[in-house]
Design an enzyme around this catalytic site. Structure first.
Site, mmCIF file in Angstrom:
data_model
loop_
_atom_site.group_PDB
_atom_site.id
_atom_site.type_symbol
_atom_site.label_atom_id
_atom_site.label_comp_id
_atom_site.label_asym_id
_atom_site.label_seq_id
_atom_site.Cartn_x
_atom_site.Cartn_y
_atom_site.Cartn_z
ATOM 1 C CD GLU A 117 -2.594 -1.031 2.722
ATOM 2 O OE1 GLU A 117 -3.802 -1.235 2.672
ATOM 3 O OE2 GLU A 117 -2.007 -0.761 3.781
ATOM 4 C CB CYS A 177 2.526 7.002 3.882
ATOM 5 S SG CYS A 177 2.864 5.633 4.998
ATOM 6 C CB CYS A 186 6.471 -5.932 8.726
ATOM 7 S SG CYS A 186 7.718 -5.139 9.796
ATOM 8 C CB CYS A 237 4.974 -4.244 16.454
ATOM 9 S SG CYS A 237 6.708 -3.784 16.197
ATOM 10 C CB CYS A 241 1.845 -3.184 13.718
ATOM 11 S SG CYS A 241 2.105 -2.849 11.965
ATOM 12 C CB CYS A 273 -7.851 5.793 4.982
ATOM 13 S SG CYS A 273 -8.449 6.817 3.626
HETATM 14 N N1 SAH Z 1 8.530 -0.518 10.643
HETATM 15 C C1 SAH Z 1 8.616 0.901 10.787
HETATM 16 C C2 SAH Z 1 7.654 1.679 9.918
HETATM 17 C C3 SAH Z 1 6.247 1.193 9.779
HETATM 18 S S1 SAH Z 1 4.908 1.709 10.707
HETATM 19 C C4 SAH Z 1 8.417 1.278 12.229
HETATM 20 O O1 SAH Z 1 8.004 0.439 13.010
HETATM 21 O O2 SAH Z 1 8.702 2.414 12.582
HETATM 22 C C5 SAH Z 1 4.901 3.412 11.058
HETATM 23 C C6 SAH Z 1 4.442 3.698 12.471
HETATM 24 O O3 SAH Z 1 3.079 3.276 12.690
HETATM 25 C C7 SAH Z 1 5.293 2.978 13.528
HETATM 26 O O4 SAH Z 1 5.584 3.871 14.576
HETATM 27 C C8 SAH Z 1 4.343 1.910 14.004
HETATM 28 O O5 SAH Z 1 4.680 1.466 15.296
HETATM 29 C C9 SAH Z 1 3.015 2.638 13.955
HETATM 30 N N2 SAH Z 1 1.851 1.739 14.030
HETATM 31 C C10 SAH Z 1 1.747 0.482 13.605
HETATM 32 N N3 SAH Z 1 0.530 -0.021 13.879
HETATM 33 C C11 SAH Z 1 -0.153 0.955 14.513
HETATM 34 C C12 SAH Z 1 -1.471 1.041 15.070
HETATM 35 N N4 SAH Z 1 -2.305 0.005 15.031
HETATM 36 N N5 SAH Z 1 -1.839 2.207 15.638
HETATM 37 C C13 SAH Z 1 -0.986 3.257 15.682
HETATM 38 N N6 SAH Z 1 0.258 3.231 15.182
HETATM 39 C C14 SAH Z 1 0.685 2.090 14.607
#
Ligand code: SAH
Length: 382
Positions: A107, A120, A127, A131, A134, A354
Site C-alpha cells: 500500500e 507514505c 514485515c 509488533c 500493528c 484508509c
Molecule cells: N517498521 C517501521 C515503519 C512502519 S509503521 C516502524 O516500526 O517504525 C509506522 C508507524 O506506525 C510505527 O511507529 C508503528 O509502530 C506505527 N503503528 C503500527 N501499527 C499501529 C497502530 N495500530 N496504531 C498506531 N500506530 C501504529
C-alpha cells in the site's frame, strides 16, 4: 521429482522484471544498446520517469512511436498494478493498494496538506518485526521490495497527486508496510534516487523524507553515515525494556538505551531532530509514570515526540487511550521540556477505506489537536 521435495521446497520466486530504477545510467545505456537503441535515449527515459513521473513508454512522445513498445518492455515494465485506489477526506487522502509482479500486495498513501503533499510508502511486502499492535506485523514478512518497487511508489504518488490536483509531491514517509532498515541495501539506493537531481533522481529534498524504524541500531549508524539528512523516526512505544520487549519485540536484541543512544548519535551527525513515535495504548503504555520516565530519557535532546492514538487492528485486545489520559501524557512530557504533539486523526472515520497506513502517515507534520504547530510533528517539514 519427488512429492516430498515439492512440498518442502519454498515456492520458487519469479525474478523481478528489469526496470530502469534498478539500473544506473550506464546500465540503462547497455540495455538500450542490446535492443538496438541509441544510448542517448537513456537520459530521455530517465528525464521522463524521474522528472516528469511518466512510467509508461507508450506515453513518451519524445521516443519514436515504433520503438516505444520495445523500450517499455526492456526498461519500464509496470511494477505496480493498481488493485484499489480510494480517496477520503474530501479527496485529500488517497490510498493505493498495488499488486507486485509475484502477487505480493503493498500500500501507499498520499495526503495533501495546505503546505505540502506527503506520500507514505512501503519498504517491504509484509514485515518481520511482529509488533503485536500493528496489522502488518501480524502477517509476517513476505519479501523485501526492490529499489525500483520503492521508487515507483514515489513516482506513482507524484503522478497521482498531480492528476488529482493535490499539488506537487514534497514529502515522503517510510511508514507504510515493512521495516525500512531491514531492507537496507534497497532502501539506501531508493533514498539516493528519491533525492538525486533530475534526471538521475526524483529531486526531492532529503530534509522532507522520514525513515521510520523499530530501532535496528547498527543500520541506524549506517544511515547516519550515508550523508543524507533525512529525518529519523524511532518507534519507541515504551520507555522501559520490560514493556518494549512486548510491544516492539526487536527490543530483546537492542534495548531502549541502545536505541536512544543511536538516535542521539544520528542527531549529532546529521543535525536533524529525531522523531520518537509512541502509540497511545489504553492501560498499556499510557500511565503518568511512563510519561515521566519518557520525559526523563528525552529531556535536553534534539527530539520531538509524536503520540499516535492507537488505531485498533481487527481482533486486537488493545484500544486507544482516552483523551484525558492522552492530554495528561502530553502535559507531563512538555513539563519535562520535550516538544510533543499528538498526531492528527484526519481520516479516522473512514478507517475501513484508509486503514492502518492512513493512521501511520500522519507523521509528516499535520497540526495536531494538542496545539501542534504546522510542520511540527515529524520534523518532516522543518
Ligand atoms: N517498521 C517501521 C515503519 C512502519 S509503521 C516502524 O516500526 O517504525 C509506522 C508507524 O506506525 C510505527 O511507529 C508503528 O509502530 C506505527 N503503528 C503500527 N501499527 C499501529 C497502530 N495500530 N496504531 C498506531 N500506530 C501504529
Amino acid at each position: 521429482m519427488s512429492v516430498a521435495l515439492t512440498l518442502t521446497e519454498p515456492r520458487p520466486r519469479k525474478a523481478a522484471p528489469r526496470h530502469l530504477a534498478d539500473l544506473d545510467l550506464a546500465g540503462c545505456q547497455s540495455v538500450l544498446s542490446e535492443i538496438g537503441q541509441p544510448a542517448f535515449r537513456a537520459k530521455q527515459l530517465r528525464q521522463q520517469y524521474f522528472g516528469r513521473h511518466v512510467g509508461d513508454a507508450a506515453l513518451m512522445t519524445d521516443l519514436p512511436a515504433a520503438s516505444r513498445d520495445a523500450i517499455g518492455e526492456a526498461l519500464l515494465p509496470q511494477l505496480l498494478q493498481p488493485i484499489k485506489v480510494d480517496s477520503c477526506d474530501d479527496g485529500k487522502t488517497v490510498k493505493a493498494v498495488w499488486r507486485l509482479y509475484d502477487g505480493a500486495l503493498v500500500e501507499s498513501v498520499i495526503m495533501a496538506y495546505p503546505d505540502r503533499v506527503t506520500a507514505c510508502v512501503s519498504s517491504q511486502a509484509g514485515c518481520g518485526m511482529a509488533c503485536p499492535f500493528c496489522a502488518t506485523g501480524q502477517g509476517g514478512l513476505d519479501r523485501n521490495l526492490t529499489t525500483a518497487e520503492i521508487v515507483d511508489q514515489v513516482v506513482a504518488a507524484a503522478r497521482i497527486a498531480a492528476e488529482r490536483g493535490l499539488g506537487r509531491l514534497s514529502n515522503i514517509v517510510f511508514m507504510g508496510m515493512g521495516e525500512p532498515l531491514a531492507n537496507w541495501a534497497r532502501l539506501k539506493n531508493a533514498l539516493h534516487l528519491i533525492t538525486g537531481p533530475v534526471p538521475d533522481g526524483i529531486g526531492l529534498s532529503a530534509r522532507n523524507i522520514t525513515v521510520s524504524t523499530v530501532g535496528l541500531v547498527p543500520t541506524i549508524k549506517k544511515l547516519s553515515e550515508e550523508g543524507l539528512p533525512v529525518t529519523l523516526a524511532v518507534s519507541l512505544h515504551a520507555p522501559d525494556d520490560e514493556l518494549r520487549d512486548e510491544l516492539v519485540p526487536i527490543n530483546t536484541r537492542w534495548k531502549v538505551a541502545e536505541v536512544l543512544e543511536a538516535a542521539w548519535e544520528y542527531a549529532r551527525v546529521t543535525k536533524r531532530r529525531v522523531s520518537i513515535e509512541y502509540a497511545m495504548i489504553r492501560d498499556v503504555n499510557d500511565q503518568p509514570w511512563r510519561a515521566d520516565l519518557l520525559g526523563k530519557l528525552l529531556a535536553g535532546k534534539l527530539v520531538h515526540v509524536n503520540l499516535i492514538p492507537l488505531n485498533p487492528t481487527p481482533g486486537s485486545r488493545w484500544d486507544a487511550s482516552p483523551k484525558p489520559v492522552e492530554a495528561e501524557f502530553v502535559r507531563r512530557l512538555r513539563a519535562a521540556g520535550v516538544s510533543t504533539t499528538v498526531r492528527d486523526t484526519r481520516g479516522q472515520e473512514i478507517d475501513g477505506a484508509c486503514g492502518q497506513l492512513a493512521a501511520s502517515v500522519r507523521e509528516a507534520g499535520t497540526p495536531g489537536r494538542a496545539g501542534a504547530k504546522p510542520g511540527g510533528a515529524a520534523g518532516a517539514a522543518d
